[in-house]
Design an enzyme around this catalytic site. Structure first.
Site, PDB file in Angstrom:
ATOM      1  N   ASN A 181      -6.944   5.406 -15.571  1.00  0.00           N
ATOM      2  CA  ASN A 181      -6.301   4.141 -15.968  1.00  0.00           C
ATOM      3  C   ASN A 181      -6.532   3.027 -14.955  1.00  0.00           C
ATOM      4  O   ASN A 181      -5.921   1.953 -15.067  1.00  0.00           O
ATOM      5  CB  ASN A 181      -4.801   4.365 -16.165  1.00  0.00           C
ATOM      6  CG  ASN A 181      -4.519   5.256 -17.367  1.00  0.00           C
ATOM      7  OD1 ASN A 181      -4.864   4.910 -18.492  1.00  0.00           O
ATOM      8  ND2 ASN A 181      -3.945   6.416 -17.129  1.00  0.00           N
ATOM      9  N   THR A 204       2.308   3.081  -8.522  1.00  0.00           N
ATOM     10  CA  THR A 204       2.337   3.613  -9.889  1.00  0.00           C
ATOM     11  C   THR A 204       2.878   5.033  -9.914  1.00  0.00           C
ATOM     12  O   THR A 204       3.124   5.577 -10.988  1.00  0.00           O
ATOM     13  CB  THR A 204       0.934   3.573 -10.521  1.00  0.00           C
ATOM     14  OG1 THR A 204      -0.009   3.810  -9.489  1.00  0.00           O
ATOM     15  CG2 THR A 204       0.654   2.234 -11.159  1.00  0.00           C
ATOM     16  N   ASP A 234      -7.547   4.177  -1.974  1.00  0.00           N
ATOM     17  CA  ASP A 234      -6.956   4.897  -3.085  1.00  0.00           C
ATOM     18  C   ASP A 234      -6.067   3.882  -3.812  1.00  0.00           C
ATOM     19  O   ASP A 234      -5.643   2.894  -3.199  1.00  0.00           O
ATOM     20  CB  ASP A 234      -6.125   6.058  -2.508  1.00  0.00           C
ATOM     21  CG  ASP A 234      -5.303   6.749  -3.547  1.00  0.00           C
ATOM     22  OD1 ASP A 234      -5.893   7.275  -4.494  1.00  0.00           O
ATOM     23  OD2 ASP A 234      -4.060   6.750  -3.421  1.00  0.00           O
ATOM     24  N   LEU A 235      -5.803   4.097  -5.101  1.00  0.00           N
ATOM     25  CA  LEU A 235      -5.021   3.085  -5.834  1.00  0.00           C
ATOM     26  C   LEU A 235      -3.526   3.432  -5.870  1.00  0.00           C
ATOM     27  O   LEU A 235      -2.704   2.750  -5.246  1.00  0.00           O
ATOM     28  CB  LEU A 235      -5.594   2.954  -7.254  1.00  0.00           C
ATOM     29  CG  LEU A 235      -4.969   1.878  -8.135  1.00  0.00           C
ATOM     30  CD1 LEU A 235      -5.156   0.483  -7.567  1.00  0.00           C
ATOM     31  CD2 LEU A 235      -5.575   1.930  -9.541  1.00  0.00           C
ATOM     32  N   ASP A 236      -3.186   4.513  -6.583  1.00  0.00           N
ATOM     33  CA  ASP A 236      -1.776   4.887  -6.737  1.00  0.00           C
ATOM     34  C   ASP A 236      -1.184   5.277  -5.389  1.00  0.00           C
ATOM     35  O   ASP A 236      -1.631   6.235  -4.761  1.00  0.00           O
ATOM     36  CB  ASP A 236      -1.645   6.104  -7.679  1.00  0.00           C
ATOM     37  CG  ASP A 236      -2.052   5.777  -9.101  1.00  0.00           C
ATOM     38  OD1 ASP A 236      -2.035   4.596  -9.463  1.00  0.00           O
ATOM     39  OD2 ASP A 236      -2.373   6.712  -9.841  1.00  0.00           O
ATOM     40  N   SER A 296     -10.258   6.158  -6.749  1.00  0.00           N
ATOM     41  CA  SER A 296      -9.035   6.699  -7.365  1.00  0.00           C
ATOM     42  C   SER A 296      -9.350   7.778  -8.385  1.00  0.00           C
ATOM     43  O   SER A 296     -10.361   7.710  -9.074  1.00  0.00           O
ATOM     44  CB  SER A 296      -8.284   5.565  -8.065  1.00  0.00           C
ATOM     45  OG  SER A 296      -7.272   6.072  -8.898  1.00  0.00           O
ATOM     46  N   ALA A 297      -8.443   8.754  -8.493  1.00  0.00           N
ATOM     47  CA  ALA A 297      -8.595   9.804  -9.498  1.00  0.00           C
ATOM     48  C   ALA A 297      -8.219   9.299 -10.887  1.00  0.00           C
ATOM     49  O   ALA A 297      -8.516   9.937 -11.893  1.00  0.00           O
ATOM     50  CB  ALA A 297      -7.702  10.983  -9.131  1.00  0.00           C
ATOM     51  N   SER A 298      -7.575   8.141 -10.945  1.00  0.00           N
ATOM     52  CA  SER A 298      -6.988   7.705 -12.216  1.00  0.00           C
ATOM     53  C   SER A 298      -7.991   7.107 -13.199  1.00  0.00           C
ATOM     54  O   SER A 298      -8.773   6.221 -12.865  1.00  0.00           O
ATOM     55  CB  SER A 298      -5.884   6.685 -11.957  1.00  0.00           C
ATOM     56  OG  SER A 298      -5.396   6.198 -13.191  1.00  0.00           O
ATOM     57  N   GLU A 336      -5.562   6.531   2.202  1.00  0.00           N
ATOM     58  CA  GLU A 336      -5.080   7.522   1.225  1.00  0.00           C
ATOM     59  C   GLU A 336      -3.618   7.893   1.445  1.00  0.00           C
ATOM     60  O   GLU A 336      -3.170   8.006   2.575  1.00  0.00           O
ATOM     61  CB  GLU A 336      -5.891   8.823   1.386  1.00  0.00           C
ATOM     62  CG  GLU A 336      -6.827   9.155   0.280  1.00  0.00           C
ATOM     63  CD  GLU A 336      -6.210   9.428  -1.083  1.00  0.00           C
ATOM     64  OE1 GLU A 336      -5.002   9.672  -1.171  1.00  0.00           O
ATOM     65  OE2 GLU A 336      -6.953   9.396  -2.061  1.00  0.00           O
ATOM     66  N   ASP A 337      -2.881   8.118   0.329  1.00  0.00           N
ATOM     67  CA  ASP A 337      -1.468   8.512   0.455  1.00  0.00           C
ATOM     68  C   ASP A 337      -1.217   9.980   0.112  1.00  0.00           C
ATOM     69  O   ASP A 337      -0.092  10.446   0.229  1.00  0.00           O
ATOM     70  CB  ASP A 337      -0.575   7.648  -0.450  1.00  0.00           C
ATOM     71  CG  ASP A 337      -0.745   8.019  -1.916  1.00  0.00           C
ATOM     72  OD1 ASP A 337      -1.901   8.184  -2.361  1.00  0.00           O
ATOM     73  OD2 ASP A 337       0.275   8.160  -2.611  1.00  0.00           O
ATOM     74  N   LYS A 392       0.915  14.279  -6.669  1.00  0.00           N
ATOM     75  CA  LYS A 392       0.260  13.090  -6.101  1.00  0.00           C
ATOM     76  C   LYS A 392      -1.230  13.312  -5.839  1.00  0.00           C
ATOM     77  O   LYS A 392      -1.603  14.281  -5.174  1.00  0.00           O
ATOM     78  CB  LYS A 392       0.948  12.686  -4.796  1.00  0.00           C
ATOM     79  CG  LYS A 392       2.235  11.949  -5.039  1.00  0.00           C
ATOM     80  CD  LYS A 392       2.732  11.294  -3.773  1.00  0.00           C
ATOM     81  CE  LYS A 392       4.059  10.629  -4.005  1.00  0.00           C
ATOM     82  NZ  LYS A 392       4.731  10.269  -2.763  1.00  0.00           N
ATOM     83  N   LYS A 436     -10.148  15.291  -6.275  1.00  0.00           N
ATOM     84  CA  LYS A 436      -9.849  15.400  -4.855  1.00  0.00           C
ATOM     85  C   LYS A 436      -9.156  16.761  -4.641  1.00  0.00           C
ATOM     86  O   LYS A 436      -8.391  17.154  -5.501  1.00  0.00           O
ATOM     87  CB  LYS A 436      -8.898  14.278  -4.417  1.00  0.00           C
ATOM     88  CG  LYS A 436      -9.452  12.866  -4.629  1.00  0.00           C
ATOM     89  CD  LYS A 436      -8.366  11.824  -4.410  1.00  0.00           C
ATOM     90  CE  LYS A 436      -8.875  10.413  -4.705  1.00  0.00           C
ATOM     91  NZ  LYS A 436      -7.862   9.376  -4.593  1.00  0.00           N
ATOM     92  N   ARG A 447      -5.033  14.483 -14.020  1.00  0.00           N
ATOM     93  CA  ARG A 447      -4.057  14.586 -15.120  1.00  0.00           C
ATOM     94  C   ARG A 447      -3.889  16.036 -15.608  1.00  0.00           C
ATOM     95  O   ARG A 447      -2.777  16.538 -15.721  1.00  0.00           O
ATOM     96  CB  ARG A 447      -4.512  13.686 -16.272  1.00  0.00           C
ATOM     97  CG  ARG A 447      -3.416  13.425 -17.282  1.00  0.00           C
ATOM     98  CD  ARG A 447      -3.939  12.532 -18.401  1.00  0.00           C
ATOM     99  NE  ARG A 447      -4.539  11.300 -17.909  1.00  0.00           N
ATOM    100  CZ  ARG A 447      -5.324  10.501 -18.636  1.00  0.00           C
ATOM    101  NH1 ARG A 447      -5.584  10.805 -19.893  1.00  0.00           N
ATOM    102  NH2 ARG A 447      -5.850   9.407 -18.115  1.00  0.00           N
TER     103      ARG A 447
HETATM  104  P1  B16 Z   1      -4.562   9.286 -14.764  1.00  0.00           P
HETATM  105  P2  B16 Z   1      -4.957   8.053  -7.125  1.00  0.00           P
HETATM  106  C1  B16 Z   1      -4.061   9.629  -9.113  1.00  0.00           C
HETATM  107  O1  B16 Z   1      -4.428   8.357  -8.632  1.00  0.00           O
HETATM  108  C2  B16 Z   1      -2.555   9.822  -9.069  1.00  0.00           C
HETATM  109  O2  B16 Z   1      -2.090   9.874  -7.728  1.00  0.00           O
HETATM  110  C3  B16 Z   1      -2.175  11.109  -9.765  1.00  0.00           C
HETATM  111  O3  B16 Z   1      -0.774  11.279  -9.763  1.00  0.00           O
HETATM  112  C4  B16 Z   1      -2.718  11.092 -11.220  1.00  0.00           C
HETATM  113  O4  B16 Z   1      -2.430  12.297 -11.905  1.00  0.00           O
HETATM  114  C5  B16 Z   1      -4.234  10.856 -11.170  1.00  0.00           C
HETATM  115  O5  B16 Z   1      -4.509   9.651 -10.475  1.00  0.00           O
HETATM  116  C6  B16 Z   1      -4.839  10.764 -12.556  1.00  0.00           C
HETATM  117  O6  B16 Z   1      -4.348   9.624 -13.212  1.00  0.00           O
HETATM  118  O7  B16 Z   1      -3.706  10.238 -15.544  1.00  0.00           O
HETATM  119  O8  B16 Z   1      -4.102   7.846 -14.848  1.00  0.00           O
HETATM  120  O9  B16 Z   1      -6.033   9.442 -15.050  1.00  0.00           O
HETATM  121  O10 B16 Z   1      -3.802   8.348  -6.211  1.00  0.00           O
HETATM  122  O11 B16 Z   1      -6.190   8.909  -6.898  1.00  0.00           O
HETATM  123  O12 B16 Z   1      -5.282   6.562  -7.191  1.00  0.00           O
HETATM  124 MG    MG Z   2      -2.775   8.071  -4.308  1.00  0.00          MG
END
Ligand code: B16
Ligand code: MG
Length: 222
Positions: free
Chosen positions: A118, A17, A9-11, A114-116, A169-170, A45, A145, A49
């Site tokens: 970004n 982040t 996982d990233l964040d 990662s869900a992000s 994973e965190d 967490k 997730k 988004r």
């Molecule tokens: P974005 P992960 C997740 O990343 C974050 O933990 C979560 O807080 C965030 O809302 C989600 O990504 C979406 O991110 O707005 O940048 O697309 O923990 O899955 O790496």
């Molecule tokens: Mg995370």
């Protein structure tokens, strides 16, 4: 069982982040005059988004139409991008690079799950854009997730069966996603919060390949 791949996982696992997400959500909550506590922040967490925005609106007892929801989510994202654009390799969490390099040298494939959306920008800012064999992120998936989609996508990109993969994973939702994918899961953070994982470590500076192989053996994935 022979371990063939690791998904990170990233964040909250590779980079911190979470504090930038938190700053941006707090800024939005203040603008909407919604009181947003530290505890409320924990609920965001690993959550997507739009789902994060809905949690904040629910806390403030506020209902918005689709158009406004999208507008506020993109306003938060603009602020978030302002913060992460200034990130440097110093913000990689301790032990991450060393552990990933050890895995690669041992022939174990590594991926991001990662869900992000970004993810590419963050990896580029911290100088990790060429480190991973596969990157599965919010731009490639449609189910958040604890759905296993992001980890199964990463497994497919790596060409490795899920049972031969360990996930780091965190977030509780992320641990559940890894288990739903049929993978071994190592929680990164507090064992009280991540108790569903096969094992929990405080950070990637507390693991190496030998310890990981022991966890795999003890988890009964043989
Ligand atoms: P974005 P992960 C997740 O990343 C974050 O933990 C979560 O807080 C965030 O809302 C989600 O990504 C979406 O991110 O707005 O940048 O697309 O923990 O899955 O790496
Ligand atoms: Mg995370």
């Amino acid at each position: 069982m022979k371990l063939k791949g690791c998904i990170f996982d990233l964040d909250g696992v590779i980079v911190d982040t979470a504090r930038y997400h938190s700053l941006a959500w707090k800024r939005l909550a203040d603008q909407l005059k919604i009181h947003f506590s530290e505890e409320d922040n924990e609920r965001l967490k690993g959550v997507s988004r739009m789902d994060s925005l809905d949690i904040i609106l629910e806390i403030g007892n506020m209902r918005l139409n689709e158009e406004l929801r999208k507008e506020y989510a993109s306003l938060k994202n603009r602020w978030y991008i302002e913060y992460i654009s200034r990130m440097t390799p110093d913000e990689i969490l301790p032990g991450s690079l060393e552990f990933i390099k050890e895995l690669k040298e041992a022939g174990i494939k590594v991926a991001i799950g990662s869900a992000s959306k970004n993810t590419p920008l963050i990896l580029e800012r911290v100088g990790m854009e060429n480190l991973f064999d596969a990157v599965a992120d919010g731009n490639r998936i449609s189910k958040a997730k604890p759905d296993p989609e992001v980890f199964l996508t990463a497994a497919k990109m790596l060409g490795i069966e899920p049972v031969r993969i360990a996930v780091f994973e965190d977030a509780v939702a992320g641990v559940r996603a890894a288990l739903n994918a049929g993978m071994i899961c190592i929680g990164v953070g507090s064992s009280g919060i991540l108790s569903e994982a096969h094992s929990v470590i405080p950070g990637l500076n507390k693991i190496n390949l030998k310890k990981l192989e022991k966890i795999v053996k003890l988890s009964g994935y043989e």
